[in-house]
Write a protein that holds these residues in place. Structure first.
Motif, PDB file in Angstrom:
ATOM      1  N   GLN A 177      25.463  -1.045   6.238  1.00 60.75           N
ATOM      2  CA  GLN A 177      26.675  -0.993   5.412  1.00 60.75           C
ATOM      3  C   GLN A 177      26.575   0.110   4.367  1.00 60.75           C
ATOM      4  O   GLN A 177      27.551   0.815   4.087  1.00 60.75           O
ATOM      5  N   MET A 178      25.360   0.298   3.818  1.00 61.77           N
ATOM      6  CA  MET A 178      25.160   1.364   2.830  1.00 61.77           C
ATOM      7  C   MET A 178      25.348   2.732   3.470  1.00 61.77           C
ATOM      8  O   MET A 178      25.980   3.632   2.891  1.00 61.77           O
ATOM      9  N   LEU A 179      24.818   2.914   4.695  1.00 59.12           N
ATOM     10  CA  LEU A 179      24.999   4.186   5.397  1.00 59.12           C
ATOM     11  C   LEU A 179      26.473   4.434   5.702  1.00 59.12           C
ATOM     12  O   LEU A 179      26.957   5.567   5.606  1.00 59.12           O
ATOM     13  N   SER A 180      27.199   3.370   6.049  1.00 58.09           N
ATOM     14  CA  SER A 180      28.631   3.503   6.305  1.00 58.09           C
ATOM     15  C   SER A 180      29.366   3.920   5.039  1.00 58.09           C
ATOM     16  O   SER A 180      30.273   4.764   5.068  1.00 58.09           O
ATOM     17  N   ASN A 181      28.969   3.326   3.904  1.00 55.11           N
ATOM     18  CA  ASN A 181      29.593   3.717   2.626  1.00 55.11           C
ATOM     19  C   ASN A 181      29.280   5.166   2.274  1.00 55.11           C
ATOM     20  O   ASN A 181      30.138   5.875   1.727  1.00 55.11           O
ATOM     21  N   GLN A 182      28.073   5.630   2.580  1.00 54.55           N
ATOM     22  CA  GLN A 182      27.715   7.024   2.307  1.00 54.55           C
ATOM     23  C   GLN A 182      28.572   7.976   3.133  1.00 54.55           C
ATOM     24  O   GLN A 182      29.023   9.012   2.638  1.00 54.55           O
TER      25      GLN A 182
END
Length: 230
Positions: A87-92
């Motif tokens: 999810q963090m990579l998607s937000n990035q």
């Protein structure tokens, strides 16, 4: 101990969800940002700070998974950690896209404003020239008034100085007259003292002569009484 560990895992998960929601909100603010670039930079700074905190909490959650005694708990926490990392990579990715779109929009807006500004440049220049002339005239007038006030103040100070000098001159003259009077009084006193000293010397001499005469008379009488045949 087990309940305490579950509590820390739950708290860490809640903080991860909070940071995730805050990052999503900031990304939406970046998409809607009308500019300028300084505002966009401020949003990006906040996003970086949230990502840093989120990354630390995911690492904490991963460490908690390693510390679990039961395999099922460890696997569940690791799966949650991987999910949050994805999810963090998607937000990035969404953050980079929002940045690119916002930067392009701000650049296009600035180009449009520049083109419109060129059309009105002559008008603004003439207006600016008039305003500059008015401001310059106002400044010159203010400077002349200031100089006039300064000259008036200097004239008043000169008048006050002349008055002070005149008063000082009169005071000096009066003091000189007093010195002259005092000098005359001192001379007179000196004469009187000298005269008194001479009179005192004369009185002493007369007293000495009188005493000498008296003693001579006494001696003469004694001689006649004591030695009548001499």
């Amino acid at each position: 101990m087990a309940s305490s560990g579950e509590f820390h895992v739950r708290m860490c998960g809640q903080e991860i969800i909070k940071y995730d929601l805050e990052i999503k909100a900031l990304i939406q603010d970046i998409r809607d940002c009308p500019g300028p670039h300084s505002t966009l930079m401020k949003f990006n700074s906040q996003v970086k700070e949230k990502f840093s905190k989120l990354r630390l909490r995911i690492q904490d959650l991963e460490q908690m998974a390693r510390e679990q005694d039961r395999e099922t708990d460890r696997v569940a926490i690791q799966e949650e950690t991987e999910s949050q990392r994805r999810q963090m990579l998607s937000n990035q990715t969404a953050w980079r896209k929002a940045n690119l779109a916002c930067t392009l929009a701000i650049d296009n807006m600035e180009k449009d404003e520049l083109l419109q500004g060129r059309e009105n440049l002559s008008t603004r220049q003439r207006k600016a020239t008039k305003e500059s002339l008015v401001e310059t005239s106002s400044n010159i007038t203010e400077s002349l008034m200031s100089i006039s006030r300064m000259m008036a103040e200097q004239v008043k100070q000169s008048e006050d100085t002349i008055g002070t000098l005149a008063t000082s001159s009169m005071t000096v003259q009066e003091t000189n007259e007093e010195f002259k009077n005092m000098t005359g009084t001192i001379h007179l006193g000196r004469k009187l003292i000298l005269k008194y000293n001479r009179r005192e010397l004369t009185d002493k001499l007369l007293i000495f002569l009188a005493v000498s005469l008296f003693l001579a008379t006494v001696l003469y009488i004694l001689k006649k009484r004591l030695f009548p045949f001499i």
